[in-house]
Design a protein around this motif. Structure first.
Motif, short mmCIF file in Angstrom:
data_model
loop_
_atom_site.label_atom_id
_atom_site.label_comp_id
_atom_site.label_asym_id
_atom_site.label_seq_id
_atom_site.Cartn_x
_atom_site.Cartn_y
_atom_site.Cartn_z
N GLU A 192 -96.59 -48.86 -56.02
CA GLU A 192 -96.20 -49.83 -57.04
C GLU A 192 -96.71 -49.39 -58.42
N LEU A 193 -97.92 -48.84 -58.45
CA LEU A 193 -98.48 -48.37 -59.71
C LEU A 193 -97.67 -47.22 -60.30
N MET A 194 -97.12 -46.38 -59.43
CA MET A 194 -96.40 -45.19 -59.88
C MET A 194 -94.91 -45.44 -60.09
N LEU A 195 -94.40 -46.62 -59.75
CA LEU A 195 -92.96 -46.88 -59.86
C LEU A 195 -92.39 -46.57 -61.24
N PRO A 196 -93.09 -46.89 -62.33
CA PRO A 196 -92.51 -46.56 -63.64
C PRO A 196 -92.48 -45.07 -63.95
N TRP A 197 -93.10 -44.26 -63.09
CA TRP A 197 -93.27 -42.84 -63.45
C TRP A 197 -92.60 -41.88 -62.48
N LEU A 228 -84.05 -40.93 -62.99
CA LEU A 228 -84.70 -42.17 -63.43
C LEU A 228 -85.85 -42.51 -62.50
N SER A 229 -86.74 -43.39 -62.99
CA SER A 229 -87.74 -43.99 -62.09
C SER A 229 -87.07 -45.15 -61.36
N LEU A 230 -87.66 -45.57 -60.25
CA LEU A 230 -87.07 -46.70 -59.51
C LEU A 230 -87.16 -47.99 -60.30
N ASP A 231 -88.16 -48.12 -61.15
CA ASP A 231 -88.23 -49.31 -62.01
C ASP A 231 -87.03 -49.38 -62.94
N GLU A 232 -86.69 -48.25 -63.55
CA GLU A 232 -85.54 -48.23 -64.44
C GLU A 232 -84.24 -48.44 -63.67
N PHE A 233 -84.15 -47.85 -62.49
CA PHE A 233 -82.91 -47.93 -61.73
C PHE A 233 -82.67 -49.34 -61.20
N THR A 234 -83.72 -49.98 -60.67
CA THR A 234 -83.55 -51.33 -60.12
C THR A 234 -83.32 -52.37 -61.20
N ALA A 235 -83.71 -52.06 -62.44
CA ALA A 235 -83.41 -52.99 -63.53
C ALA A 235 -81.91 -53.07 -63.77
N ALA A 236 -81.16 -52.01 -63.43
CA ALA A 236 -79.70 -51.99 -63.61
C ALA A 236 -78.94 -52.31 -62.34
N HIS A 237 -79.59 -52.15 -61.18
CA HIS A 237 -78.89 -52.36 -59.90
C HIS A 237 -79.77 -53.20 -58.98
N GLY A 238 -79.32 -54.39 -58.67
CA GLY A 238 -80.09 -55.24 -57.76
C GLY A 238 -80.04 -54.75 -56.33
N GLU A 239 -78.97 -54.02 -55.98
CA GLU A 239 -78.85 -53.45 -54.64
C GLU A 239 -78.83 -51.93 -54.77
N ARG A 280 -91.09 -54.64 -54.25
CA ARG A 280 -90.09 -55.31 -55.09
C ARG A 280 -89.20 -56.13 -54.16
N PRO A 281 -89.68 -57.32 -53.73
CA PRO A 281 -88.96 -58.11 -52.71
C PRO A 281 -87.54 -58.48 -53.12
N ALA A 282 -87.23 -58.57 -54.40
CA ALA A 282 -85.90 -58.96 -54.84
C ALA A 282 -84.88 -57.84 -54.71
N GLY A 284 -74.79 -48.28 -57.51
CA GLY A 284 -76.10 -47.65 -57.66
C GLY A 284 -76.50 -46.88 -56.42
N VAL A 285 -76.56 -45.55 -56.52
CA VAL A 285 -76.87 -44.69 -55.37
C VAL A 285 -78.05 -43.78 -55.72
N VAL A 286 -78.99 -43.68 -54.79
CA VAL A 286 -80.15 -42.80 -54.95
C VAL A 286 -80.05 -41.68 -53.92
N ASN A 287 -80.37 -40.48 -54.35
CA ASN A 287 -80.38 -39.33 -53.45
C ASN A 287 -81.70 -39.33 -52.68
N ALA A 288 -81.63 -39.66 -51.39
CA ALA A 288 -82.82 -39.66 -50.54
C ALA A 288 -82.89 -38.41 -49.67
N GLY A 289 -82.17 -37.38 -50.09
CA GLY A 289 -82.18 -36.15 -49.31
C GLY A 289 -83.37 -35.27 -49.60
N TYR A 290 -84.15 -35.60 -50.63
CA TYR A 290 -85.32 -34.81 -50.96
C TYR A 290 -86.55 -35.30 -50.20
N THR A 291 -87.56 -34.45 -50.14
CA THR A 291 -88.77 -34.75 -49.38
C THR A 291 -89.42 -36.05 -49.84
N TYR A 292 -89.71 -36.93 -48.90
CA TYR A 292 -90.43 -38.20 -49.07
C TYR A 292 -89.60 -39.33 -49.67
#
Length: 626
Positions: A384-389, A399-410, A453-455, A433-441
């Motif tokens: 959670e601390l690293m989400l903006p970075w 983008l960071s997930l903080d920036e991405f989720t601000a534009a896409h709720g799903e 981010r429960p919402a 809104g699509v994230v590439n999860a093919g990279y490590t971790y």
């Protein structure tokens, strides 16, 4: 009573193990030790332990350790505890016996300070020596005469008493005569280099001299204490400069930053240097580890957690156990606890960096985001601390997930890089809104995202979600193409693929192949059923699911699709549809099944035949032509 004629049992005969010294030297040099260089460590270790024992008896005694080298060999002299004639017989020639074992020869109260623990001692020096000569005088028995122990690599040794003037003061001198072929290890420059490498942090002053007449026998210090991380500096900037120089000397790079490692309870003190270049998570970092000031190894790969692959550490410890070769750390519960605590220090550094210096944190993450992602998988608070970075590849760019989720709720994600690259341009054009999860971790972190981010809803991308976002075609237009769509669906139905007509961007993409995990499982099951015998075919048939099928989405905006839909020949239309399916399948980089390969081959030959006939006749083939 025994019966007449029965043989009576004889008492067992006592015997001693016999040791082949040549075999032992071969074992030490080829199997226990990684290199003959360790003989210098053994010499320093014995001298330091002897001095430690002497100080336990006489705290005010003047400590002296002098190492020297010449063409005749290597010598080391100490003002340590020394040995009597009986101790020489008992200790120097018995493998596994050590003067640090306690009892009448040991000083149990001081044993914690000894470097040696395994009792191999001077015998290890036979890896480079043909002959070892020891002259020693005991400090515990003041009236004892000096004693000489002379040993050869053939396994023989002699002991004799010397006159008092042979060694007036207590202590020990060891001289090694090199064996043929080992001279490179006893050259003065090499000995001095090895002594500095092993002994620079030892707790006593150690000097070296080259007794070959090159510099008049001038003595040069070997030890350089305190350690660079423990010294006093005029300012934080001066300390940073010193640490950077230390890192460059040891590891050959200037660090991005340094992290203090201080665990007083565990007896560990040192520093971790942050690498300035990216490195693979699979690379096991080699950390430099000292034991009570003596270098143990510069390749300790079990000192820090695996996720901390972005640092190189230098530590000194007095609690961790060495392996028998004294070239690595013994992986026990103590090391596990220290490893966790050192990982905590690195984590704390990241936390403080995020709070106090975001710009420096961003610079660090631009190089080592993989290491932080690896750590964040198991630490929701840090995540959670690293989400903006932390950077992620998304349909909206990096983008960071903080920036991405601000534009896409799903948040939708793909499990492979290839699937993401195929869908990303379309998703971006249609607000998906699509994230590439093919990279490590990345897949692990996206699964963790709803916990911090429960919402936010996170789902794997499926064919239905994409199709719903694409623009529908006007009903009148779709009805006009009903015959074409029926032909396409009939031809692709055996391949477990539906056909859908939509309008989407980019216009240059004629068709899009979409499926999801369930659809792929169903396709694999169907393929296995086709190739199975009757028994397995029945079993696989019973496992058939109602999973959504793969989809071939035809782009009504693309001119090619309109031309294909207008073809008057149904067979040519079907061949063209198969070609579009094959091209979309190749673009998605899915593994091709045998049926898919057959289809691609058939479609290619069919189009080639049609093109050939058209060229020969100058017209499109008639319906009665093959």
């Amino acid at each position: 009573m025994t019966s007449a004629g029965a043989a009576e049992a004889t008492p067992p005969e006592a015997n001693s193990f016999q040791v082949d010294l040549r075999g032992l030297v071969d074992l030490l040099s080829h199997h226990l030790y990684s290199s003959p260089r360790v003989y210098v460590r053994e010499l320093l270790q014995n001298a330091v332990d002897a001095v430690t024992a002497r100080q336990a008896l006489h705290p005010d005694v003047r400590v002296r350790i002098r190492l020297s080298s010449s063409a005749g060999g290597v010598s080391i002299e100490d003002s340590g505890i020394g040995l009597t004639a009986d101790e020489v017989h008992t200790l120097l020639a018995t493998i596994g016996r050590s003067s640090k074992r306690g009892g009448e020869h040991g000083l149990e109260s001081a044993r914690r300070e000894f470097l040696g623990q395994f009792g191999i001692g001077l015998l290890a020096c036979f890896v480079v020596a043909r002959e070892i000569r020891v002259v020693t005088r005991s400090a515990r028995t003041p009236d004892a005469a000096p004693v000489e122990w002379l040993a050869s690599d053939d396994g023989s040794y002699t002991v004799r008493t010397l006159p008092d003037d042979a060694r007036p003061e207590p202590g020990t001198t060891v001289h090694l005569e090199p064996r043929p072929g080992s001279e490179e290890w006893t050259r003065p420059d090499r000995v001095e280099e090895l002594a500095r490498d092993y002994g620079s942090l030892l707790p006593y002053d150690i000097v070296f001299s080259a007794d070959d007449g090159t510099d008049g026998g001038a003595e040069r210090p070997i030890t350089d204490r305190p350690a660079v991380w423990d010294r006093e500096y005029a300012s934080p900037a001066a300390r940073r400069v010193a640490l950077n120089g230390h890192c460059a000397k040891l590891f050959g790079f200037t660090p991005l930053d340094s992290i203090d490692l201080d665990l007083p309870v565990a007896g560990v003190r040192g520093v971790a240097y942050v690498l300035p270049e990216p490195t693979s998570p699979a690379h096991r970092a080699g950390h430099r580890t000292y034991l009570k000031g003596m270098l143990l190894t510069d390749r300790a790969d079990n000192l820090l957690p695996e996720w901390a692959f972005f640092v190189r550490a230098v530590v000194d410890t007095d609690t961790l156990r060495p392996t028998a070769s004294r070239e690595n750390l013994y992986d026990d519960e103590t090391l596990a606890a220290v490893r966790e605590a050192l990982g905590g220090a690195v984590r704390q550094w990241l936390t403080e960096l995020a709070a106090s210096d975001p710009q420096r944190l961003a610079s660090f993450l631009s190089v080592h985001h993989l290491g932080v992602k690896s750590l964040a998988r198991h630490d929701a608070e840090l995540f959670e601390l690293m989400l903006p970075w932390l950077p992620f590849e998304t349909s909206d760019g990096q983008l960071s997930l903080d920036e991405f989720t601000a534009a896409h709720g799903e948040v939708h994600f793909t499990r492979t890089v290839e699937e993401f690259r195929q869908i990303a341009p379309i998703a971006a054009a249609h607000g998906l809104g699509v994230v590439n999860a093919g990279y490590t971790y990345d897949a692990d972190l996206l699964a963790l995202l709803p916990t911090v981010r429960p919402a936010v809803k996170v789902t794997e991308l499926d064919a239905g979600a994409v199709t719903e976002r694409l623009d529908p075609v006007a009903t009148s237009a779709e009805l006009a193409l009903a015959s074409f769509l029926a032909t396409a669906r009939t031809r692709l139905d055996p391949h477990g693929c539906d056909v859908v007509l939509r309008a989407f961007q980019p216009v240059t993409m004629p068709a899009l192949f979409l499926d999801d995990r369930q659809a792929r499982h169903e396709r694999d099951r169907a393929t296995a059923q086709e190739n199975a015998d009757s028994l397995w075919s029945d079993i696989l048939g019973s496992l058939r699911s109602a999973a959504p099928r793969a989809r071939l989405v035809l782009n009504h905006n693309n001119p090619l699709i309109r031309r294909v839909a207008a073809l008057p020949d149904p067979e040519l239309t079907a061949t063209a549809v198969e070609s579009l399916y094959g091209q979309a399948l190749l673009m998605s980089q899915r593994p091709l099944r045998p049926a898919d390969s057959t289809l691609l081959n058939r479609a290619f030959l069919g189009l080639l035949e049609w093109a050939t006939l058209s060229a020969v006749q100058g017209t499109t083939p008639r319906e009665d032509q093959p």
